[in-house]
Write a protein that holds these residues in place. Structure first.
Motif, PDB file in Angstrom:
ATOM      1  N   ARG A  79       0.829  -1.212   0.000  1.00 39.11           N
ATOM      2  CA  ARG A  79       0.000   0.000   0.000  1.00 39.11           C
ATOM      3  C   ARG A  79       0.857   1.253   0.000  1.00 39.11           C
ATOM      4  O   ARG A  79       0.590   2.219  -0.723  1.00 39.11           O
ATOM      5  CB  ARG A  79      -0.910   0.010   1.232  1.00 39.11           C
ATOM      6  N   PHE A  80       1.908   1.226   0.812  1.00 41.03           N
ATOM      7  CA  PHE A  80       2.768   2.407   0.925  1.00 41.03           C
ATOM      8  C   PHE A  80       3.691   2.536  -0.280  1.00 41.03           C
ATOM      9  O   PHE A  80       4.039   3.653  -0.677  1.00 41.03           O
ATOM     10  CB  PHE A  80       3.546   2.325   2.234  1.00 41.03           C
ATOM     11  N   LEU A  81       4.079   1.405  -0.866  1.00 41.41           N
ATOM     12  CA  LEU A  81       4.872   1.466  -2.092  1.00 41.41           C
ATOM     13  C   LEU A  81       4.065   2.105  -3.214  1.00 41.41           C
ATOM     14  O   LEU A  81       4.594   2.880  -4.020  1.00 41.41           O
ATOM     15  CB  LEU A  81       5.337   0.071  -2.501  1.00 41.41           C
ATOM     16  N   LEU A  82       2.769   1.795  -3.266  1.00 36.20           N
ATOM     17  CA  LEU A  82       1.904   2.395  -4.282  1.00 36.20           C
ATOM     18  C   LEU A  82       1.745   3.893  -4.041  1.00 36.20           C
ATOM     19  O   LEU A  82       1.913   4.707  -4.965  1.00 36.20           O
ATOM     20  CB  LEU A  82       0.533   1.711  -4.266  1.00 36.20           C
ATOM     21  N   LEU A  83       1.440   4.275  -2.790  1.00 37.85           N
ATOM     22  CA  LEU A  83       1.286   5.695  -2.457  1.00 37.85           C
ATOM     23  C   LEU A  83       2.600   6.450  -2.668  1.00 37.85           C
ATOM     24  O   LEU A  83       2.610   7.577  -3.176  1.00 37.85           O
ATOM     25  CB  LEU A  83       0.819   5.844  -1.006  1.00 37.85           C
ATOM     26  N   GLY A  84       3.714   5.816  -2.287  1.00 34.92           N
ATOM     27  CA  GLY A  84       5.014   6.450  -2.457  1.00 34.92           C
ATOM     28  C   GLY A  84       5.357   6.667  -3.918  1.00 34.92           C
ATOM     29  O   GLY A  84       5.942   7.693  -4.286  1.00 34.92           O
ATOM     30  N   ALA A  85       4.992   5.701  -4.778  1.00 36.76           N
ATOM     31  CA  ALA A  85       5.255   5.844  -6.206  1.00 36.76           C
ATOM     32  C   ALA A  85       4.477   7.019  -6.789  1.00 36.76           C
ATOM     33  O   ALA A  85       5.010   7.799  -7.591  1.00 36.76           O
ATOM     34  CB  ALA A  85       4.891   4.549  -6.931  1.00 36.76           C
ATOM     35  N   LEU A  86       3.212   7.153  -6.399  1.00 38.82           N
ATOM     36  CA  LEU A  86       2.403   8.268  -6.888  1.00 38.82           C
ATOM     37  C   LEU A  86       2.992   9.605  -6.469  1.00 38.82           C
ATOM     38  O   LEU A  86       3.092  10.550  -7.272  1.00 38.82           O
ATOM     39  CB  LEU A  86       0.966   8.139  -6.364  1.00 38.82           C
ATOM     40  N   MET A  87       3.410   9.701  -5.198  1.00 35.90           N
ATOM     41  CA  MET A  87       3.963  10.961  -4.713  1.00 35.90           C
ATOM     42  C   MET A  87       5.328  11.236  -5.338  1.00 35.90           C
ATOM     43  O   MET A  87       5.663  12.400  -5.626  1.00 35.90           O
ATOM     44  CB  MET A  87       4.078  10.924  -3.183  1.00 35.90           C
ATOM     45  N   ALA A  88       6.117  10.201  -5.582  1.00 37.62           N
ATOM     46  CA  ALA A  88       7.429  10.386  -6.196  1.00 37.62           C
ATOM     47  C   ALA A  88       7.287  10.937  -7.616  1.00 37.62           C
ATOM     48  O   ALA A  88       8.059  11.813  -8.030  1.00 37.62           O
ATOM     49  CB  ALA A  88       8.195   9.061  -6.219  1.00 37.62           C
ATOM     50  N   VAL A  89       6.317  10.433  -8.359  1.00 41.49           N
ATOM     51  CA  VAL A  89       6.084  10.954  -9.709  1.00 41.49           C
ATOM     52  C   VAL A  89       5.651  12.409  -9.642  1.00 41.49           C
ATOM     53  O   VAL A  89       6.123  13.253 -10.425  1.00 41.49           O
ATOM     54  CB  VAL A  89       5.017  10.114 -10.442  1.00 41.49           C
ATOM     55  N   TYR A  90       4.759  12.707  -8.696  1.00 42.10           N
ATOM     56  CA  TYR A  90       4.295  14.098  -8.553  1.00 42.10           C
ATOM     57  C   TYR A  90       5.462  15.037  -8.250  1.00 42.10           C
ATOM     58  O   TYR A  90       5.613  16.086  -8.892  1.00 42.10           O
ATOM     59  CB  TYR A  90       3.250  14.187  -7.436  1.00 42.10           C
ATOM     60  N   MET A  91       6.291  14.683  -7.286  1.00 42.85           N
ATOM     61  CA  MET A  91       7.408  15.540  -6.903  1.00 42.85           C
ATOM     62  C   MET A  91       8.415  15.702  -8.036  1.00 42.85           C
ATOM     63  O   MET A  91       8.936  16.789  -8.285  1.00 42.85           O
ATOM     64  CB  MET A  91       8.105  14.967  -5.663  1.00 42.85           C
ATOM     65  N   SER A  92       8.691  14.616  -8.737  1.00 44.73           N
ATOM     66  CA  SER A  92       9.672  14.661  -9.814  1.00 44.73           C
ATOM     67  C   SER A  92       9.195  15.528 -10.973  1.00 44.73           C
ATOM     68  O   SER A  92       9.959  16.330 -11.530  1.00 44.73           O
ATOM     69  CB  SER A  92       9.970  13.244 -10.311  1.00 44.73           C
ATOM     70  N   THR A  93       7.917  15.378 -11.345  1.00 47.52           N
ATOM     71  CA  THR A  93       7.398  16.174 -12.457  1.00 47.52           C
ATOM     72  C   THR A  93       7.287  17.642 -12.087  1.00 47.52           C
ATOM     73  O   THR A  93       7.441  18.513 -12.951  1.00 47.52           O
ATOM     74  CB  THR A  93       6.019  15.655 -12.907  1.00 47.52           C
ATOM     75  N   MET A  94       7.061  17.936 -10.811  1.00 47.74           N
ATOM     76  CA  MET A  94       6.977  19.327 -10.385  1.00 47.74           C
ATOM     77  C   MET A  94       8.298  20.047 -10.640  1.00 47.74           C
ATOM     78  O   MET A  94       8.334  21.142 -11.223  1.00 47.74           O
ATOM     79  CB  MET A  94       6.625  19.405  -8.896  1.00 47.74           C
ATOM     80  N   VAL A 199       5.930   8.635   3.635  1.00 50.68           N
ATOM     81  CA  VAL A 199       7.115   9.446   3.326  1.00 50.68           C
ATOM     82  C   VAL A 199       8.313   8.544   3.038  1.00 50.68           C
ATOM     83  O   VAL A 199       9.081   8.788   2.084  1.00 50.68           O
ATOM     84  CB  VAL A 199       7.417  10.409   4.494  1.00 50.68           C
ATOM     85  N   ALA A 200       8.494   7.496   3.848  1.00 51.16           N
ATOM     86  CA  ALA A 200       9.632   6.591   3.658  1.00 51.16           C
ATOM     87  C   ALA A 200       9.555   5.880   2.308  1.00 51.16           C
ATOM     88  O   ALA A 200      10.581   5.700   1.627  1.00 51.16           O
ATOM     89  CB  ALA A 200       9.673   5.561   4.792  1.00 51.16           C
ATOM     90  N   ALA A 201       8.360   5.474   1.894  1.00 42.99           N
ATOM     91  CA  ALA A 201       8.208   4.801   0.606  1.00 42.99           C
ATOM     92  C   ALA A 201       8.515   5.757  -0.546  1.00 42.99           C
ATOM     93  O   ALA A 201       9.124   5.353  -1.552  1.00 42.99           O
ATOM     94  CB  ALA A 201       6.783   4.250   0.469  1.00 42.99           C
ATOM     95  N   THR A 202       8.109   7.007  -0.394  1.00 42.76           N
ATOM     96  CA  THR A 202       8.428   8.000  -1.425  1.00 42.76           C
ATOM     97  C   THR A 202       9.937   8.169  -1.546  1.00 42.76           C
ATOM     98  O   THR A 202      10.484   8.262  -2.657  1.00 42.76           O
ATOM     99  CB  THR A 202       7.780   9.350  -1.086  1.00 42.76           C
ATOM    100  N   PHE A 203      10.630   8.187  -0.404  1.00 43.34           N
ATOM    101  CA  PHE A 203      12.095   8.302  -0.402  1.00 43.34           C
ATOM    102  C   PHE A 203      12.740   7.134  -1.149  1.00 43.34           C
ATOM    103  O   PHE A 203      13.690   7.321  -1.916  1.00 43.34           O
ATOM    104  CB  PHE A 203      12.608   8.363   1.039  1.00 43.34           C
ATOM    105  N   LEU A 204      12.227   5.920  -0.941  1.00 41.37           N
ATOM    106  CA  LEU A 204      12.785   4.750  -1.620  1.00 41.37           C
ATOM    107  C   LEU A 204      12.683   4.887  -3.140  1.00 41.37           C
ATOM    108  O   LEU A 204      13.629   4.576  -3.873  1.00 41.37           O
ATOM    109  CB  LEU A 204      12.060   3.486  -1.164  1.00 41.37           C
ATOM    110  N   TRP A 205      11.529   5.363  -3.625  1.00 43.32           N
ATOM    111  CA  TRP A 205      11.361   5.536  -5.068  1.00 43.32           C
ATOM    112  C   TRP A 205      12.275   6.628  -5.609  1.00 43.32           C
ATOM    113  O   TRP A 205      12.800   6.508  -6.727  1.00 43.32           O
ATOM    114  CB  TRP A 205       9.905   5.877  -5.388  1.00 43.32           C
ATOM    115  N   LEU A 206      12.466   7.691  -4.838  1.00 42.74           N
ATOM    116  CA  LEU A 206      13.292   8.810  -5.298  1.00 42.74           C
ATOM    117  C   LEU A 206      14.783   8.496  -5.215  1.00 42.74           C
ATOM    118  O   LEU A 206      15.597   9.185  -5.834  1.00 42.74           O
ATOM    119  CB  LEU A 206      12.989  10.065  -4.463  1.00 42.74           C
ATOM    120  N   PHE A 207      15.146   7.459  -4.458  1.00 46.52           N
ATOM    121  CA  PHE A 207      16.549   7.101  -4.280  1.00 46.52           C
ATOM    122  C   PHE A 207      17.186   6.664  -5.603  1.00 46.52           C
ATOM    123  O   PHE A 207      18.345   6.973  -5.890  1.00 46.52           O
ATOM    124  CB  PHE A 207      16.664   5.972  -3.251  1.00 46.52           C
ATOM    125  N   ILE A 208      16.388   5.978  -6.435  1.00 48.21           N
ATOM    126  CA  ILE A 208      16.922   5.405  -7.681  1.00 48.21           C
ATOM    127  C   ILE A 208      17.426   6.488  -8.637  1.00 48.21           C
ATOM    128  O   ILE A 208      18.589   6.454  -9.064  1.00 48.21           O
ATOM    129  CB  ILE A 208      15.860   4.507  -8.356  1.00 48.21           C
TER     130      ILE A 208
END
Length: 303
Positions: A79-94, A199-208
């Protein structure tokens, strides 16, 4: 369960939720201006990586010092990996969008989120948006479109959308799905635990993508304003706004929660003018005020 929670929320709880989202709009507006300052001096992926590293550490410290506990490992971590992925895309595109367009334009695209969120709320939860609320969403979206096209009727007729606006709209779609999914995927965890793992899941996606970008940064030569901006983004518009939107999402329908984004362009215009980046044309300000009026109408309508 969560739809019943929203229905049974008291008037006082709903008022607090509205005030929480008003604060959310003010803080988010600052993120566009600060983000624009930082994006001009450091790659967006590097900014987001440092930002979320600080935010994750800050939340751990908050839990230890003020709550006296550590977040428990969640059940169904997907669940958090999914939410983190959505937020990571939002932050990156911003941040990518800010390389092509202005904070005011990206803020205007942000205001399209409630309308998109209404569609996701129906898709995920069969939550039907009242006709009056939907009408206010459409009117406010029209004002946002006016700002996106810089008050240029010829650009609207030619559908002359900038590259930055198109990039950020992808992120806005992800964020629009995020709000109803917060309620859909919540299984009764404590608010702090749910926020931390998001927040932690978003960090994991942004780490790559963040590590290669960070290696290109000459940290000693990075201006102080970049670190100030990153701290603001990490503490204020990551940790605090995450808690605010989670609190409100459990007490208000998704379109109303994100409806407060209508105030974002107005606040960004004010901030950009105050920090010396110039004032936009009166016609653009008029479009921002239309979106703000959409918020007032929506707030007064029944859930």
């Amino acid at each position: 369960m969560h739809s019943r929670l929203t229905q049974h929320a008291t008037g006082r709880e709903k008022l607090k939720a509205h005030l929480a989202m008003l604060l959310f709009a003010v803080l988010i507006a600052g993120s566009f201006s600060f983000g624009g300052l930082a994006a001009a001096r450091m790659p967006g992926f590097a900014i987001n990586l440092v930002r979320y590293a600080i935010a994750t550490g800050a939340m751990l410290a908050f839990g230890a010092w003020f709550l006296g506990s550590k977040p428990r490992f969640p059940t169904a971590p997907w669940r958090f990996l999914l939410l983190g992925a959505l937020m990571a895309v939002y932050m990156s595109t911003m941040f990518k969008a800010l390389e092509f367009t202005s904070p005011v334009a990206t803020g205007a695209v942000f205001t399209l989120m409630p309308l998109v969120s209404a569609g996701f709320a129906w898709l995920f939860m069969r939550q039907v948006t009242r006709p009056g609320v939907l009408a206010s969403l459409v009117i406010a979206a029209a004002g946002a479109i006016w700002v996106i096209f810089r008050g240029d009727i010829d650009a609207i007729l030619a559908f002359d959308v900038g590259t930055g606006e198109m990039i950020f709209f992808i992120g806005v779609i992800c964020h629009a799905a995020y709000a109803p999914l917060l309620r859909r995927l919540n299984r009764g965890e404590p608010a702090f635990d749910f926020a931390f793992w998001g927040v932690a899941a978003t960090f994991l996606w942004l780490f790559i993508p963040g590590i290669p970008a960070l290696r290109t940064v000459e940290i000693p030569q990075t201006p102080v304003i970049v670190w100030i901006a990153i701290l603001y983004l990490a503490i204020v518009t990551t940790v605090i706004t995450f808690m605010l939107i989670q609190y409100a999402s459990m007490r208000l329908p998704a379109p109303k929660v994100l409806g407060y984004g209508y105030l974002t362009p107005s606040f960004i215009i004010l901030l950009e003018g105050l920090i010396g980046h110039g004032w936009v044309q009166l016609s653009v300000i008029a479009g921002a005020l239309v979106t703000a009026c959409g918020l007032l109408v929506m707030a007064l309508l029944p859930d």
